[in-house]
Design a protein around this motif. Sequence first.
Motif, PDB file in Angstrom:
ATOM      1  N   ILE A   1       0.421   4.815   4.018  1.00 45.49           N
ATOM      2  CA  ILE A   1       0.705   5.055   2.598  1.00 45.49           C
ATOM      3  C   ILE A   1       1.992   5.859   2.437  1.00 45.49           C
ATOM      4  CG2 ILE A   1      -0.118   6.197   0.499  1.00 45.49           C
ATOM      5  CD1 ILE A   1      -2.972   5.465   1.421  1.00 45.49           C
ATOM      6  N   ARG A   2       2.205   6.845   3.314  1.00 48.27           N
ATOM      7  CA  ARG A   2       3.452   7.625   3.239  1.00 48.27           C
ATOM      8  C   ARG A   2       4.668   6.740   3.513  1.00 48.27           C
ATOM      9  NH1 ARG A   2       0.349  11.745   6.143  1.00 48.27           N
ATOM     10  NH2 ARG A   2      -0.293  13.337   4.646  1.00 48.27           N
ATOM     11  N   ASN A   3       4.511   5.765   4.380  1.00 50.01           N
ATOM     12  CA  ASN A   3       5.606   4.825   4.630  1.00 50.01           C
ATOM     13  C   ASN A   3       5.932   4.023   3.375  1.00 50.01           C
ATOM     14  OD1 ASN A   3       5.943   5.578   7.306  1.00 50.01           O
ATOM     15  ND2 ASN A   3       4.555   3.999   8.096  1.00 50.01           N
ATOM     16  N   ARG A   4       4.894   3.648   2.639  1.00 47.13           N
ATOM     17  CA  ARG A   4       5.121   2.934   1.387  1.00 47.13           C
ATOM     18  C   ARG A   4       5.829   3.835   0.374  1.00 47.13           C
ATOM     19  NH1 ARG A   4      -1.036   0.912   0.567  1.00 47.13           N
ATOM     20  NH2 ARG A   4      -1.426   0.403   2.761  1.00 47.13           N
ATOM     21  N   LEU A   5       5.410   5.101   0.313  1.00 46.50           N
ATOM     22  CA  LEU A   5       6.059   6.053  -0.594  1.00 46.50           C
ATOM     23  C   LEU A   5       7.546   6.185  -0.277  1.00 46.50           C
ATOM     24  CD1 LEU A   5       3.417   8.947  -0.780  1.00 46.50           C
ATOM     25  CD2 LEU A   5       4.198   7.536  -2.697  1.00 46.50           C
ATOM     26  N   ALA A   6       7.859   6.228   1.015  1.00 48.68           N
ATOM     27  CA  ALA A   6       9.250   6.405   1.442  1.00 48.68           C
ATOM     28  C   ALA A   6      10.121   5.225   1.040  1.00 48.68           C
ATOM     29  CB  ALA A   6       9.302   6.606   2.954  1.00 48.68           C
TER      30      ALA A   6
ATOM     31  N   ALA B   1      -6.816   3.487  -7.654  1.00 44.96           N
ATOM     32  CA  ALA B   1      -6.395   3.385  -6.256  1.00 44.96           C
ATOM     33  C   ALA B   1      -5.087   4.134  -6.036  1.00 44.96           C
ATOM     34  CB  ALA B   1      -6.238   1.921  -5.860  1.00 44.96           C
ATOM     35  N   LEU B   2      -4.170   4.027  -6.997  1.00 48.78           N
ATOM     36  CA  LEU B   2      -2.886   4.719  -6.881  1.00 48.78           C
ATOM     37  C   LEU B   2      -3.071   6.232  -6.935  1.00 48.78           C
ATOM     38  CD1 LEU B   2       0.163   3.993  -6.679  1.00 48.78           C
ATOM     39  CD2 LEU B   2       0.269   4.323  -9.161  1.00 48.78           C
ATOM     40  N   VAL B   3      -3.937   6.704  -7.837  1.00 55.87           N
ATOM     41  CA  VAL B   3      -4.217   8.141  -7.922  1.00 55.87           C
ATOM     42  C   VAL B   3      -4.808   8.647  -6.606  1.00 55.87           C
ATOM     43  CG1 VAL B   3      -5.602   9.917  -9.070  1.00 55.87           C
ATOM     44  CG2 VAL B   3      -4.524   8.110 -10.423  1.00 55.87           C
ATOM     45  N   GLY B   4      -5.724   7.871  -6.032  1.00 54.44           N
ATOM     46  CA  GLY B   4      -6.326   8.265  -4.757  1.00 54.44           C
ATOM     47  C   GLY B   4      -5.287   8.383  -3.656  1.00 54.44           C
ATOM     48  N   MET B   5      -4.330   7.455  -3.626  1.00 56.05           N
ATOM     49  CA  MET B   5      -3.256   7.521  -2.629  1.00 56.05           C
ATOM     50  C   MET B   5      -2.420   8.783  -2.815  1.00 56.05           C
ATOM     51  SD  MET B   5      -1.837   3.598  -2.628  1.00 56.05           S
ATOM     52  CE  MET B   5      -2.895   2.209  -2.224  1.00 56.05           C
ATOM     53  N   ALA B   6      -2.095   9.090  -4.068  1.00 57.34           N
ATOM     54  CA  ALA B   6      -1.250  10.244  -4.350  1.00 57.34           C
ATOM     55  C   ALA B   6      -1.937  11.548  -3.951  1.00 57.34           C
ATOM     56  CB  ALA B   6      -0.885  10.268  -5.835  1.00 57.34           C
ATOM     57  N   ILE B   7      -3.231  11.644  -4.222  1.00 56.85           N
ATOM     58  CA  ILE B   7      -3.983  12.842  -3.851  1.00 56.85           C
ATOM     59  C   ILE B   7      -4.183  12.906  -2.343  1.00 56.85           C
ATOM     60  CG2 ILE B   7      -6.223  14.008  -4.021  1.00 56.85           C
ATOM     61  CD1 ILE B   7      -6.441  12.903  -6.866  1.00 56.85           C
ATOM     62  N   GLY B   8      -4.583  11.776  -1.756  1.00 59.03           N
ATOM     63  CA  GLY B   8      -4.918  11.753  -0.339  1.00 59.03           C
ATOM     64  C   GLY B   8      -3.747  12.050   0.574  1.00 59.03           C
ATOM     65  N   THR B   9      -2.523  11.707   0.141  1.00 62.90           N
ATOM     66  CA  THR B   9      -1.344  11.949   0.978  1.00 62.90           C
ATOM     67  C   THR B   9      -0.615  13.230   0.604  1.00 62.90           C
ATOM     68  OG1 THR B   9      -0.038  10.545  -0.491  1.00 62.90           O
ATOM     69  CG2 THR B   9      -0.955   9.514   1.488  1.00 62.90           C
ATOM     70  N   GLY B  10      -1.161  13.975  -0.353  1.00 61.10           N
ATOM     71  CA  GLY B  10      -0.552  15.248  -0.692  1.00 61.10           C
ATOM     72  C   GLY B  10       0.625  15.166  -1.642  1.00 61.10           C
TER      73      GLY B  10
ATOM     74  N   VAL C   1       5.969  -0.287  -8.706  1.00 60.00           N
ATOM     75  CA  VAL C   1       5.287   0.777  -7.962  1.00 60.00           C
ATOM     76  C   VAL C   1       3.934   0.293  -7.460  1.00 60.00           C
ATOM     77  CG1 VAL C   1       4.135   3.018  -8.203  1.00 60.00           C
ATOM     78  CG2 VAL C   1       6.462   2.717  -9.063  1.00 60.00           C
ATOM     79  N   MET C   2       3.170  -0.353  -8.335  1.00 60.65           N
ATOM     80  CA  MET C   2       1.854  -0.849  -7.934  1.00 60.65           C
ATOM     81  C   MET C   2       1.971  -1.851  -6.789  1.00 60.65           C
ATOM     82  SD  MET C   2      -0.349   0.718  -9.941  1.00 60.65           S
ATOM     83  CE  MET C   2      -1.864  -0.241 -10.014  1.00 60.65           C
ATOM     84  N   LYS C   3       2.984  -2.718  -6.867  1.00 57.63           N
ATOM     85  CA  LYS C   3       3.181  -3.736  -5.834  1.00 57.63           C
ATOM     86  C   LYS C   3       3.611  -3.105  -4.521  1.00 57.63           C
ATOM     87  CE  LYS C   3       5.566  -8.104  -4.889  1.00 57.63           C
ATOM     88  NZ  LYS C   3       6.488  -9.142  -5.424  1.00 57.63           N
ATOM     89  N   ARG C   4       4.593  -2.199  -4.569  1.00 63.11           N
ATOM     90  CA  ARG C   4       5.098  -1.574  -3.342  1.00 63.11           C
ATOM     91  C   ARG C   4       4.029  -0.701  -2.668  1.00 63.11           C
ATOM     92  NH1 ARG C   4      10.643  -1.229  -2.204  1.00 63.11           N
ATOM     93  NH2 ARG C   4      12.020  -2.131  -3.786  1.00 63.11           N
ATOM     94  N   MET C   5       3.218  -0.039  -3.480  1.00 61.49           N
ATOM     95  CA  MET C   5       2.169   0.831  -2.926  1.00 61.49           C
ATOM     96  C   MET C   5       0.925   0.041  -2.538  1.00 61.49           C
ATOM     97  SD  MET C   5       3.460   3.759  -2.698  1.00 61.49           S
ATOM     98  CE  MET C   5       1.959   4.622  -2.244  1.00 61.49           C
TER      99      MET C   5
END
Length: 210
Positions: free
Chosen positions: A135-140, A191-200, A180-184
């Motif tokens: 997920i962090r790779n997707r954020l980057a 699901a997007l909120v969970g990713m944001a919380i889970g990865t800090g 953003v939804m597609k890239r993440m």
Amino acid sequence: MHQQQVYVVDDDQGMLDSTLWLLESVGLRAVPFASGQAFLDSYNEDLPACVLLDIRMPGMGGLAVQDALRERGSQLPVIFVSAHADVPIVVRAFRGGAVDFIEKPYNEQLLLDSVQRALRMNSRPIASGPQAVDIRNRLAQLTPRERDVLLPLVQGYSNREIAEQLGISVKTVDLYRSRVMKRMQADSLPALVGMAIGTGLVAPFGLQAL
């Protein structure tokens, strides 16, 4: 060796029956409950299991059930399934340790995939597991403007509010939100909120940016 099972807690009998059928169709043992209290009175912490938990139910709602499980020190993975997926509810669910939050009406394969992940999971939080690295790779890979849209999006701001914050049109926000939804690889806002919380990326308490 105990068979893995899925507790299904939902006061909607039609939804309960259809979810039971779906789980049993792939060989999972599904145990139904029409109320949160009935589930808390009967579940077995020692069995390999997870729980599909509705948010809004008469008496004890899903979030209250989650709180009760946490107070008992339960390690039972919780997946919320709800038609009511506004950001504060999603945040509270993930803050309480939920492993997923799926919106009704749900995609059957997505639900099954989530259940299988929950049954396989160990006690490591997402922030330290291989999923977090992905997920962090997707954020980057997000552009600066996409990241500008992502942050207020997971904080619960509307498209219009985001447009006002960034000085762009609502139509442009819609475009960036879709990107953003597609890239993440997020199939829903929860699901997007969970990713944001889970990865800090954001803190669960108040969703402040970190």
